[in-house]
Each structure stands twice: as C-alpha cells, then as structure tokens.
Design an enzyme around this catalytic site. Structure first.
Site, PDB file in Angstrom:
ATOM      1  CB  CYS A 124      39.185  46.003  44.444  1.00 60.08           C
ATOM      2  SG  CYS A 124      39.078  44.149  43.034  1.00 60.08           S
ATOM      3  CG  HIS A 155      37.590  44.104  47.729  1.00 58.39           C
ATOM      4  ND1 HIS A 155      36.675  45.344  46.912  1.00 58.39           N
ATOM      5  CD2 HIS A 155      37.813  44.258  47.350  1.00 58.39           C
ATOM      6  CE1 HIS A 155      36.407  44.580  45.557  1.00 58.39           C
ATOM      7  NE2 HIS A 155      37.105  43.383  45.945  1.00 58.39           N
ATOM      8  CG  ASN A 198      35.287  41.580  44.101  1.00 62.39           C
ATOM      9  OD1 ASN A 198      34.710  42.678  43.772  1.00 62.39           O
ATOM     10  ND2 ASN A 198      36.239  41.008  43.806  1.00 62.39           N
TER      11      ASN A 198
HETATM   12  O1  UT7 Z   1      38.998  41.894  44.146  1.00 59.61           O
HETATM   13  C1  UT7 Z   1      40.085  41.568  44.021  1.00 59.61           C
HETATM   14  C2  UT7 Z   1      40.506  40.371  44.915  1.00 59.61           C
HETATM   15  N1  UT7 Z   1      40.004  38.459  44.679  1.00 59.61           N
HETATM   16  C3  UT7 Z   1      40.301  38.472  45.605  1.00 59.61           C
HETATM   17  O2  UT7 Z   1      40.374  38.515  46.749  1.00 59.61           O
HETATM   18  C4  UT7 Z   1      39.917  37.384  45.735  1.00 59.61           C
HETATM   19  C5  UT7 Z   1      40.721  36.350  46.517  1.00 59.61           C
HETATM   20  N2  UT7 Z   1      40.836  35.065  46.497  1.00 59.61           N
HETATM   21  C6  UT7 Z   1      39.021  34.314  46.868  1.00 59.61           C
HETATM   22  O3  UT7 Z   1      38.431  34.651  47.816  1.00 59.61           O
HETATM   23  C7  UT7 Z   1      39.295  32.462  46.777  1.00 59.61           C
HETATM   24  O4  UT7 Z   1      40.567  32.388  46.415  1.00 59.61           O
HETATM   25  C8  UT7 Z   1      38.411  31.820  45.825  1.00 59.61           C
HETATM   26  C9  UT7 Z   1      37.160  31.812  46.532  1.00 59.61           C
HETATM   27  C10 UT7 Z   1      38.428  32.773  44.422  1.00 59.61           C
HETATM   28  C11 UT7 Z   1      38.946  30.209  45.918  1.00 59.61           C
HETATM   29  O5  UT7 Z   1      38.741  30.046  46.701  1.00 59.61           O
HETATM   30  P1  UT7 Z   1      40.254  28.912  47.848  1.00 59.61           P
HETATM   31  O6  UT7 Z   1      39.402  28.646  48.620  1.00 59.61           O
HETATM   32  O7  UT7 Z   1      40.750  29.805  47.508  1.00 59.61           O
HETATM   33  O8  UT7 Z   1      40.068  27.805  46.993  1.00 59.61           O
HETATM   34  P2  UT7 Z   1      41.132  27.182  46.015  1.00 59.61           P
HETATM   35  O9  UT7 Z   1      41.774  28.305  44.481  1.00 59.61           O
HETATM   36  O10 UT7 Z   1      41.988  26.383  46.919  1.00 59.61           O
HETATM   37  O11 UT7 Z   1      39.970  26.108  45.060  1.00 59.61           O
HETATM   38  C12 UT7 Z   1      40.238  24.905  45.569  1.00 59.61           C
HETATM   39  C13 UT7 Z   1      39.094  24.010  44.998  1.00 59.61           C
HETATM   40  C14 UT7 Z   1      39.655  23.720  43.541  1.00 59.61           C
HETATM   41  O12 UT7 Z   1      39.825  22.444  43.519  1.00 59.61           O
HETATM   42  P3  UT7 Z   1      41.060  21.114  43.217  1.00 59.61           P
HETATM   43  O13 UT7 Z   1      41.976  21.488  41.892  1.00 59.61           O
HETATM   44  O14 UT7 Z   1      41.168  21.184  45.089  1.00 59.61           O
HETATM   45  O15 UT7 Z   1      40.742  20.186  42.648  1.00 59.61           O
HETATM   46  C15 UT7 Z   1      38.681  24.713  42.440  1.00 59.61           C
HETATM   47  O16 UT7 Z   1      39.410  24.164  40.608  1.00 59.61           O
HETATM   48  O17 UT7 Z   1      37.425  23.850  44.515  1.00 59.61           O
HETATM   49  C16 UT7 Z   1      37.815  24.685  42.875  1.00 59.61           C
HETATM   50  N3  UT7 Z   1      36.687  25.407  42.745  1.00 59.61           N
HETATM   51  C17 UT7 Z   1      35.231  25.418  43.074  1.00 59.61           C
HETATM   52  N4  UT7 Z   1      34.774  24.338  43.129  1.00 59.61           N
HETATM   53  C18 UT7 Z   1      33.399  24.582  43.190  1.00 59.61           C
HETATM   54  C19 UT7 Z   1      36.631  26.631  41.868  1.00 59.61           C
HETATM   55  N5  UT7 Z   1      35.509  27.162  41.858  1.00 59.61           N
HETATM   56  C20 UT7 Z   1      34.675  27.056  42.280  1.00 59.61           C
HETATM   57  C21 UT7 Z   1      33.048  27.259  41.919  1.00 59.61           C
HETATM   58  N6  UT7 Z   1      32.619  26.054  42.099  1.00 59.61           N
HETATM   59  N7  UT7 Z   1      32.949  27.617  41.698  1.00 59.61           N
END
Ligand code: UT7
Length: 334
Positions: free
Chosen positions: A116, A256, A286
C-alpha cells in the site's frame, strides 16, 4: 535538495472499473452486515475489475488521462514506474506491459513492490532521476486488482479491498515547489502480518497451495491497524519537520484509504478540519497502492488544490512499509 532540480506532479489521472460491489452484495456472500462494515471501516462499496481486466489495463486508462492532461505524448516519457502487488505476471513487469501499450518507446520501465506504500515509494524513486537531471518525465502509477487475490469466503478481508489505478506524471517545477520532503520506512519483521503466502519461490503454485487458499491475501487486521495509526502519524510529523512546516500549515492531507478510523486518528492528531482531508474509501474501499493517487486525482478534479498549497501524502502497508511526502503544489513545468 541543494544543487538538485525541484520535482513536482505535473498531472494526474485515475481509473476505476465499472462493476460495483456493495455492502449489501457482501451480506449475501459472507456472514457480515452493512452496519458492521460501515462502523468498523467506513467502506460502503468498492469497484471490481472484469475477468478480462488485469492491472496493466487499469494502469493504461489512468496513464492516458494523466498524459492527456499534461499534453505530453507517451514517447516523451523517460521512465515508467508501476507500484503494485497484483502485477499481470510475476514477470515481465507490469511497467513493461504498460510501456508497450502506451507506446512509450524510449522509457525505462520497472515495478516497485511496497504494497500500500508503493505509490509513495514509486514517486520517491522516480523523482530522484528528475532531481539529478538524468530524466525529465517519469510516470508513476499505483494500480491494483486486489479482487483477483481476495478470498470472497473470508469476511475478515473480503469487505476491505477494491480495484483501481492512479497515475502521476512527475517533472521539473520551479524552485521552492514540488516535493519538499520524503520519509520512507520498512520493518520486515512485520512481514507475516500482511502477505500473499503462495505463488512465489517460497511456496510455488501447486495443487496443495491452491487447496489451502494460500494465493489469497492474509492479514492480521488488528495488529496492522495499530501499526498503521502509529506510522501514519509519525511519518507525517517527520515530513513536516524535514520541510520546516507546522501542522497548521497543512492545506490538504491525502492519506492511504484503508480504514476511516485510521484516518480519523490523524485528523485528531493534527487538528485538521474535514475539508483538509481527502476520503474516498466509502466508494472504493482499500485499493492499496492505487488509493493515494486516485484520491489525489479526485481532489484535483474537485478543485481542492491550488498553486502553493502544502499537501501531505501518507501511506502504510505490507512489508511492513510506510512513507510520506510533503509537496508545495505546482503543476507548472519549469
Ligand atoms: O492497506 C493495508 C493496511 N491494512 C489495514 O490498514 C487494515 C487495518 N485493519 C483494519 O482496518 C481493522 O483491523 C479491520 C477492519 C480489518 C478489523 O476491524 P477490528 O475492529 O480490528 O476488528 P477485529 O479484527 O478485532 O475483529 C472484531 C470481530 C471479530 O469477531 P470476534 O472474534 O471478536 O468474535 C471478527 O471475527 O469482528 C469480526 N469480523 C467481522 N464481523 C462482521 C471481522 N470481519 C467481519 C465482518 N463482518 N466483515
């Protein structure tokens, strides 16, 4: 840089495929909801390339627009740099494929791999050749067809990514304008946090690698999130410091586009009003290396930039890598 020519962005162009994938569409594909996606990321829809479209096709559309705006023909280009993690092939480079499509017969061509942060690495590399007098016109393109390496059964990643291309024509500008500072960084120890495990020389393509879905993006979201917030702020502070400017002097921030919550942290940290920050992830998700040049191109089209404005471009991503630049805006060729 003393004794060096000043370099700026003379023109930009962008292209995104027609097909739109909405949050409602994704609700039918994986266990997710529009509400979760919007509140956790800010994304509402993204563009998806057709089966026939590869990265060089998207890059070609964006490149043509940038060249037309600058009134430069392809055979005047000295160099083409393509930043991508989704090249058409492992080799030849996508830059070589684009060179042929454009008819940029005298241009050197190479790809840059910095995920990215690729567009920022690309302009940092390309601008050196103009600064030292070796070249006049360098075309830098950030392009991705991430839909081709996204697992649409994995809700952790498939809601995030989209396809697109953004191009910037670099050339000489008047002293005191153009790129005032660059900051680039890498931390290879974080490589496994965001990767495409198979298809290279470590795990070559095989029936097993495909069955194990190792040809798709793998990401540890929350670790990358924390890293992103940290480096976006420190890289921005560093270019401000190198250019001798205060945060109040930022006229436009083009970050980004990975997650609205990451962008919000920078808005707070630098006390920026919303008009000073470009956000388009709601419409595109993204697009990795294409995010920043597409956002910049749209900001220009909307008249959000004028001669003399201080613009910060800042990105982060796989590698892990990060980068920022501060430019004093001028599209007037010197
Ligand atoms: O461009 C390259 C760089 N990439 C990035 O900058 C991405 C950076 N990361 C993010 O933007 C965020 O971490 C995410 C959007 C990917 C995830 O958000 P988060 O607030 O960090 O959520 P998490 O990974 O801590 O997950 C929270 C919960 C999980 O459930 P449990 O384990 O707490 O029961 C996930 O399974 O949300 C769940 N989850 C979803 N639920 C519904 C993950 N994806 C989804 C989804 N829909 N699409």
């Amino acid at each position: 840089m003393k004794g060096m020519r000043s370099v700026g962005i003379l023109a930009t162009g962008s292209y995104t495929p027609e097909k739109v994938l909405t949050n409602a569409d994704l609700e039918k594909m994986v266990e997710t909801s529009d509400e979760w996606i919007v509140t956790r990321t800010g994304i509402r829809e993204r563009r998806i390339s057709s089966e026939e479209q590869a990265s060089s096709d998207l890059a070609y559309e964006a490149a043509k627009k940038a060249l037309a705006k600058a009134n430069i023909s392809a055979d005047q280009l000295d160099m083409i740099i393509v930043a991508t993690v989704t090249p058409d092939n492992m080799f030849p480079s996508t830059a070589c494929l684009l060179q042929e499509k454009l008819g940029a017969t005298k241009a050197a061509a190479l790809d840059v791999s910095a995920a990215c942060t690729g567009f920022l690495y690309g302009i940092a590399v390309g601008s050196q050749f103009i600064a030292n007098g070796m070249y006049r016109y360098v075309l830098v393109i950030g392009v991705e067809t991430l839909s081709k390496i996204t697992n649409y059964e994995d809700r952790n990643t498939c809601v995030l990514f989209g396809d697109g291309a953004g191009a910037a024509l670099l050339g000489p500008v008047a002293d005191g304008f153009g790129f005032l500072a660059f900051e680039l960084g890498a931390d290879g120890s974080g490589g496994p946090l965001l990767s495409l495990p198979a298809g290279g020389s470590r795990i070559p393509a095989s029936r097993e690698s495909v069955e194990q879905k190792l040809h798709y993006i793998s990401m540890a979201g929350s670790e990358v999130f924390k890293f992103a917030v940290r480096v976006m702020n420190t890289a921005t502070e560093t270019v401000l410091e190198k250019a001798g400017l205060a945060k109040e002097q930022i006229d436009l921030l083009v970050p980004h586009q990975a997650n609205l919550r990451i962008i919000d942290s920078a808005i707070k940290r630098f006390g920026l009003s919303e008009e000073k920050v470009v956000v388009n992830l709601d419409r595109y998700g993204n697009m990795s290396s294409a995010s920043i040049p597409v956002a910049l191109d749209e900001a220009l089209a909307e008249g959000r930039l004028k001669e003399g404005d201080n613009v910060v471009l800042v990105g982060f991503g796989g590698g892990l890598t990060w980068g920022a630049t501060l430019l004093r805006w001028s599209t007037r060729e010197a």
